[in-house]
Design an enzyme around this catalytic site. Structure first.
Site, short mmCIF file in Angstrom:
data_model
loop_
_atom_site.label_atom_id
_atom_site.label_comp_id
_atom_site.label_asym_id
_atom_site.label_seq_id
_atom_site.Cartn_x
_atom_site.Cartn_y
_atom_site.Cartn_z
N PRO A 97 5.39 59.69 32.24
CA PRO A 97 6.49 59.27 33.25
C PRO A 97 5.81 59.53 34.82
CG PRO A 97 7.53 60.71 31.33
CD PRO A 97 6.15 60.68 31.39
N GLU A 124 6.93 67.20 25.17
CA GLU A 124 6.56 68.31 25.85
C GLU A 124 5.81 67.94 27.06
OE1 GLU A 124 5.18 69.73 22.30
OE2 GLU A 124 4.92 67.64 21.84
N ARG A 162 -3.61 40.06 25.50
CA ARG A 162 -3.29 38.81 25.60
C ARG A 162 -4.17 38.20 26.73
NH1 ARG A 162 -0.25 37.69 29.56
NH2 ARG A 162 0.55 35.56 28.79
N ASP A 177 -2.40 30.10 34.81
CA ASP A 177 -2.79 29.81 36.02
C ASP A 177 -1.60 29.29 36.96
OD1 ASP A 177 -5.31 30.65 35.59
OD2 ASP A 177 -6.29 28.88 35.23
C1 9D3 Z 1 11.83 67.08 31.50
C2 9D3 Z 1 11.38 65.99 32.41
N1 9D3 Z 1 10.94 64.83 31.41
C3 9D3 Z 1 10.53 63.87 32.25
C4 9D3 Z 1 11.55 62.87 32.60
C5 9D3 Z 1 10.07 64.96 30.36
C6 9D3 Z 1 9.55 64.02 29.70
C7 9D3 Z 1 10.29 63.15 29.01
C8 9D3 Z 1 9.94 62.35 28.23
C9 9D3 Z 1 8.11 63.87 29.54
C10 9D3 Z 1 7.59 63.20 28.66
C11 9D3 Z 1 8.46 62.26 28.03
C12 9D3 Z 1 8.14 61.22 27.13
N2 9D3 Z 1 7.72 59.82 27.82
C13 9D3 Z 1 6.47 59.43 28.02
O1 9D3 Z 1 5.49 59.97 27.32
C14 9D3 Z 1 5.84 58.16 28.81
C15 9D3 Z 1 6.88 57.56 29.29
C16 9D3 Z 1 8.22 57.34 29.71
O2 9D3 Z 1 9.13 58.29 29.36
N3 9D3 Z 1 8.78 56.58 30.40
C17 9D3 Z 1 7.65 55.53 30.89
N4 9D3 Z 1 6.68 55.29 30.72
C18 9D3 Z 1 6.18 56.32 30.20
S1 9D3 Z 1 4.57 56.38 29.73
C19 9D3 Z 1 4.82 57.94 28.57
#
Ligand code: 9D3
Length: 244
Positions: A97, A124, A162, A177
């Site tokens: 995230p 985590e 893709r 295109d």
């Molecule tokens: C405690 C803070 N959280 C962050 C908002 C912790 C947390 C939550 C969810 C850490 C990792 C996740 C799991 N999400 C992903 O691994 C993830 C993700 C996402 O949640 N939203 C958008 N893109 C991605 S890419 C990986």
């Protein structure tokens, strides 16, 4: 010689990938050797009886943190196996995230790579030394919270595959295109000409191709202005169209 992309994925949930990657367009691309996808279980790179991948955070706090050792060993082992086969060193990308926002431009860049190693974090956190010394790039797919990086990795792979030559028909390449112009698509219709009293716009039945093209352009622009004004602001190319 067709350029084939190699994608390795490191995850705690390898089974999640079976369905999407064996179906439809990606499944076909894999069968045809246009892309090679290999899924690795992070737990296979642990050495203790319990296959431990995480531990408590130093300094206290809730949640668990992915330990550095399994991640370093996995990435180094996958990388050297790839290099040993005479293939290019993969770019190592963490799905998180906190990453930069994924977009079509990044997808196109990644489709030009020879090899890519995607790491799926889970709920985590991840030991910061992994970020600093093992990862090339960090990517998020949007501002919403998922349970892990697996679905994000699938989104990224889908967007890349893709774009590979030969994956979609020549038709859709042409379509790409003319329509990847930073605008939303215009409304489309097929038969019947009238359904439940709802008529197809008469211009589309007129046979006047110049007028039809103009109508579609206007529809694309007004739809984009209404639903996604951010797309117009972003792209200087469309600024000209906006002024018309
Ligand atoms: C405690 C803070 N959280 C962050 C908002 C912790 C947390 C939550 C969810 C850490 C990792 C996740 C799991 N999400 C992903 O691994 C993830 C993700 C996402 O949640 N939203 C958008 N893109 C991605 S890419 C990986």
């Amino acid at each position: 010689m067709i350029n084939s992309v190699r994608i390795d994925i490191l995850t705690l949930f390898p089974d999640m990938f079976a369905g999407p990657f064996n179906e439809s367009i990606i499944g076909r691309a894999v069968e045809r050797g246009l892309v090679h996808i290999s899924i690795h279980n992070l737990r296979d790179y642990t050495h203790d009886r319990h296959h431990t991948v995480d531990d408590c955070p130093y300094g206290g706090g809730v949640g668990m943190i992915l330990k550095p050792e399994p991640l370093f060993e996995a990435v180094e082992s996958i990388k050297s196996a790839v290099i040993q086969r005479g293939e290019a060193t993969p770019r190592v990308v963490l799905l998180t995230p906190q990453g930069g926002l994924f977009c079509q431009h990044i997808a196109a860049e990644m489709a030009n790579l020879k090899a890519l190693l995607l790491i799926c974090g889970h709920y985590e956190g991840i030991d910061e030394r992994v970020r600093e010394h093992l990862i090339d790039d960090e990517i998020s797919i949007g501002d919403y919270v998922l349970t892990g990086g697996e679905l994000a990795a699938m989104v990224v792979v889908d967007a890349i595959v893709r774009l590979l030559p030969g994956v979609l028909g020549a038709d859709s390449a042409l379509n790409e295109d003319s329509h990847t112009n930073g605008l939303l698509e215009y409304p489309q219709y097929t038969r019947p000409r009238e359904y439940r009293g709802w008529e197809v716009p008469p211009i589309l039945l007129s046979g006047n191709h110049a007028e039809i093209a103009r109508w579609r352009g206007e529809q694309s622009l007004s739809r984009t202005r209404q639903r996604r004004p951010d797309l117009l602001a972003r792209d200087s190319d469309t600024k000209a169209k906006r002024e018309n």
